[in-house]
Design a protein around this motif. Structure first.
Motif, PDB file in Angstrom:
ATOM      1  N   ARG A  42       9.811  -4.166   5.659  1.00 35.77           N
ATOM      2  CA  ARG A  42      10.810  -4.779   4.787  1.00 35.77           C
ATOM      3  C   ARG A  42      10.181  -5.787   3.838  1.00 35.77           C
ATOM      4  O   ARG A  42       9.112  -6.349   4.104  1.00 35.77           O
ATOM      5  CB  ARG A  42      11.876  -5.493   5.629  1.00 35.77           C
ATOM      6  N   CYS A  43      10.893  -6.018   2.754  1.00 43.20           N
ATOM      7  CA  CYS A  43      10.480  -7.020   1.766  1.00 43.20           C
ATOM      8  C   CYS A  43      10.410  -8.397   2.433  1.00 43.20           C
ATOM      9  O   CYS A  43      11.241  -8.733   3.285  1.00 43.20           O
ATOM     10  CB  CYS A  43      11.496  -7.033   0.626  1.00 43.20           C
ATOM     11  N   ALA A  44       9.427  -9.199   2.037  1.00 44.61           N
ATOM     12  CA  ALA A  44       9.210 -10.515   2.655  1.00 44.61           C
ATOM     13  C   ALA A  44      10.142 -11.594   2.108  1.00 44.61           C
ATOM     14  O   ALA A  44      10.144 -12.722   2.609  1.00 44.61           O
ATOM     15  CB  ALA A  44       7.754 -10.938   2.458  1.00 44.61           C
ATOM     16  N   TYR A  45      10.946 -11.252   1.106  1.00 43.81           N
ATOM     17  CA  TYR A  45      11.832 -12.254   0.492  1.00 43.81           C
ATOM     18  C   TYR A  45      12.900 -12.712   1.484  1.00 43.81           C
ATOM     19  O   TYR A  45      13.534 -11.894   2.165  1.00 43.81           O
ATOM     20  CB  TYR A  45      12.514 -11.653  -0.739  1.00 43.81           C
ATOM     21  N   ASP A  68       0.684  -0.715   0.145  1.00 39.38           N
ATOM     22  CA  ASP A  68      -0.411   0.125  -0.354  1.00 39.38           C
ATOM     23  C   ASP A  68      -0.073   0.754  -1.702  1.00 39.38           C
ATOM     24  O   ASP A  68      -0.412   1.909  -1.974  1.00 39.38           O
ATOM     25  CB  ASP A  68      -0.762   1.228   0.665  1.00 39.38           C
ATOM     26  N   ASP A  69       0.610  -0.019  -2.528  1.00 36.65           N
ATOM     27  CA  ASP A  69       0.986   0.437  -3.865  1.00 36.65           C
ATOM     28  C   ASP A  69       0.225  -0.429  -4.877  1.00 36.65           C
ATOM     29  O   ASP A  69       0.474  -1.636  -4.972  1.00 36.65           O
ATOM     30  CB  ASP A  69       2.495   0.302  -4.071  1.00 36.65           C
ATOM     31  N   LYS A  70      -0.690   0.180  -5.616  1.00 39.21           N
ATOM     32  CA  LYS A  70      -1.527  -0.591  -6.549  1.00 39.21           C
ATOM     33  C   LYS A  70      -0.715  -1.260  -7.656  1.00 39.21           C
ATOM     34  O   LYS A  70      -1.154  -2.251  -8.252  1.00 39.21           O
ATOM     35  CB  LYS A  70      -2.589   0.313  -7.171  1.00 39.21           C
ATOM     36  N   ASP A  71       0.495  -0.706  -7.933  1.00 40.06           N
ATOM     37  CA  ASP A  71       1.349  -1.324  -8.959  1.00 40.06           C
ATOM     38  C   ASP A  71       2.078  -2.554  -8.428  1.00 40.06           C
ATOM     39  O   ASP A  71       2.576  -3.360  -9.204  1.00 40.06           O
ATOM     40  CB  ASP A  71       2.372  -0.301  -9.468  1.00 40.06           C
ATOM     41  N   TYR A  72       2.175  -2.668  -7.097  1.00 37.72           N
ATOM     42  CA  TYR A  72       2.860  -3.806  -6.485  1.00 37.72           C
ATOM     43  C   TYR A  72       1.991  -4.376  -5.361  1.00 37.72           C
ATOM     44  O   TYR A  72       2.326  -4.269  -4.179  1.00 37.72           O
ATOM     45  CB  TYR A  72       4.223  -3.373  -5.923  1.00 37.72           C
ATOM     46  N   PRO A  73       0.862  -4.997  -5.710  1.00 39.13           N
ATOM     47  CA  PRO A  73      -0.045  -5.543  -4.698  1.00 39.13           C
ATOM     48  C   PRO A  73       0.608  -6.719  -3.962  1.00 39.13           C
ATOM     49  O   PRO A  73       1.551  -7.345  -4.465  1.00 39.13           O
ATOM     50  CB  PRO A  73      -1.251  -6.008  -5.514  1.00 39.13           C
ATOM     51  N   GLY A 121      -0.567 -12.399   0.500  1.00 39.32           N
ATOM     52  CA  GLY A 121      -0.679 -11.637   1.741  1.00 39.32           C
ATOM     53  C   GLY A 121       0.613 -11.007   2.214  1.00 39.32           C
ATOM     54  O   GLY A 121       0.655 -10.398   3.285  1.00 39.32           O
ATOM     55  N   LYS A 122       1.701 -11.128   1.418  1.00 37.29           N
ATOM     56  CA  LYS A 122       2.998 -10.580   1.823  1.00 37.29           C
ATOM     57  C   LYS A 122       3.416  -9.451   0.881  1.00 37.29           C
ATOM     58  O   LYS A 122       3.112  -9.480  -0.308  1.00 37.29           O
ATOM     59  CB  LYS A 122       4.065 -11.678   1.823  1.00 37.29           C
ATOM     60  N   TYR A 123       4.134  -8.492   1.452  1.00 37.41           N
ATOM     61  CA  TYR A 123       4.607  -7.350   0.666  1.00 37.41           C
ATOM     62  C   TYR A 123       6.072  -7.546   0.284  1.00 37.41           C
ATOM     63  O   TYR A 123       6.879  -8.028   1.080  1.00 37.41           O
ATOM     64  CB  TYR A 123       4.459  -6.047   1.458  1.00 37.41           C
ATOM     65  N   TYR A 124       6.399  -7.139  -0.951  1.00 35.94           N
ATOM     66  CA  TYR A 124       7.757  -7.294  -1.454  1.00 35.94           C
ATOM     67  C   TYR A 124       8.282  -5.975  -2.027  1.00 35.94           C
ATOM     68  O   TYR A 124       7.502  -5.077  -2.355  1.00 35.94           O
ATOM     69  CB  TYR A 124       7.795  -8.371  -2.545  1.00 35.94           C
TER      70      TYR A 124
END
Length: 298
Positions: free
Chosen positions: A258-261, A274-279, A283-286
């Motif tokens: 899930r998104c870290a927001y 693992d999306d180069k357009d959304y690094p 250290g958190k994924y969104y």
């Protein structure tokens, strides 16, 4: 400008609140394991993992004189529907997904978890899956109807089931899918009309009409009484469908990233991993939405 645009999605929430909650209650009250799998089956018909490869099939169909109208209809319907839904309306309306805005509604949350807790990574209005299903269904309905094929009526039925599946799975409001239905039908009609125009006034009036792989494969089709081509198309579509459907059986739930927001709500959108357009940020994924917000990207 950004806060002003946000109010459009908020206003849709308020206007359709009673209707949307009533429809959620209708689908939530019938939830069971079997129907959840049925919903996941039909929702695949609107998934980009199914729609995008289908466009490639449409491009191949353009190389055959008999199926050129079908191929062009699919391509133009998808292009128009995608532009309207994903490029214009979603970024304009900015409606947040129901599993984010209704986290305080105990009934809805129970139904959402019960349906598998699936998630998307973008905005909610209109439903992209519903748009995709109806743009394809409408284009193919008109193509087959013009050739007086009874199979034409199968496509709207599939699209309606796809539309219902998005609400059953609790990832869209009913008003989202109704908007997607309208966009999809309009895109399908326009795609069909553009295809007819191109076939009649461009291909048939020029040497482009000589492009026909059917002639090269005539020996094969003659040996199978013309059944080889439709069987091959069906098999390809089935393989594409399975490619999109099988992974969906294990999506959502505790396995989803899930998104870290965690601002005004704990975002349950799918994080872009693992999306180069959304690094990752710190250290958190969104999800797409909050990654762009944090980066200040429109």
């Amino acid at each position: 400008m950004y806060p002003i645009l946000l109010t459009l999605g908020d206003n849709i929430d308020k206007i359709f609140s009673s209707f949307d909650l009533w429809v959620f209650h209708f689908f939530g009250s019938m939830q069971c394991t079997f129907l959840t799998y049925v919903a996941k089956f039909f929702t695949t018909f609107g998934d980009e993992g199914f729609i995008i490869p289908l466009v490639v099939v449409g491009a191949v169909l353009c190389l055959f004189k008999r199926t050129r109208k079908y191929g062009l209809s699919i391509i133009f319907a998808v292009v128009i529907g995608t532009l309207v839904t994903n490029i214009v309306v979603k970024p304009m309306v900015l409606r947040v997904r129901p599993y984010n805005t209704l986290q305080g509604n105990a009934d809805y949350w129970k139904w959402y978890i019960g349906a598998g807790a699936l998630s998307e990574s973008d905005y909610s209005f209109p439903s992209g899956h519903t748009t995709g299903a109806f743009e394809i269904a409408t284009a193919l309905f008109l193509c087959f109807k013009s050739d007086k094929k009874k199979i034409a009526y199968l496509f709207p039925i599939i699209a309606i089931c796809t539309m219902g599946s998005r609400v059953y799975l609790m990832v869209h409001y009913a008003s989202d899918v109704l908007a997607g239905l309208i966009v999809g039908i309009v895109a399908g009609i326009l795609g069909y009309l553009i295809a007819k125009f191109i076939v009649k006034f461009i291909f048939e009036k020029t040497k482009l009409d000589n492009i026909d792989l059917g002639k090269a494969l005539k020996k094969i089709t003659d040996k199978t009484n013309g059944k080889a081509a439709p069987v091959a198309i069906v098999l390809v579509v089935v393989c594409i469908f399975l490619y999109a459907f099988i992974p969906s059986l294990t999506e959502g739930g505790d396995k989803a990233v899930r998104c870290a927001y965690n601002g005004e709500y704990d975002c349950y959108n799918e994080a872009r991993v693992d999306d180069k357009d959304y690094p990752p940020i710190d250290g958190k994924y969104y999800c797409k939405i909050h990654w762009k917000q944090l980066k200040g990207v429109d």
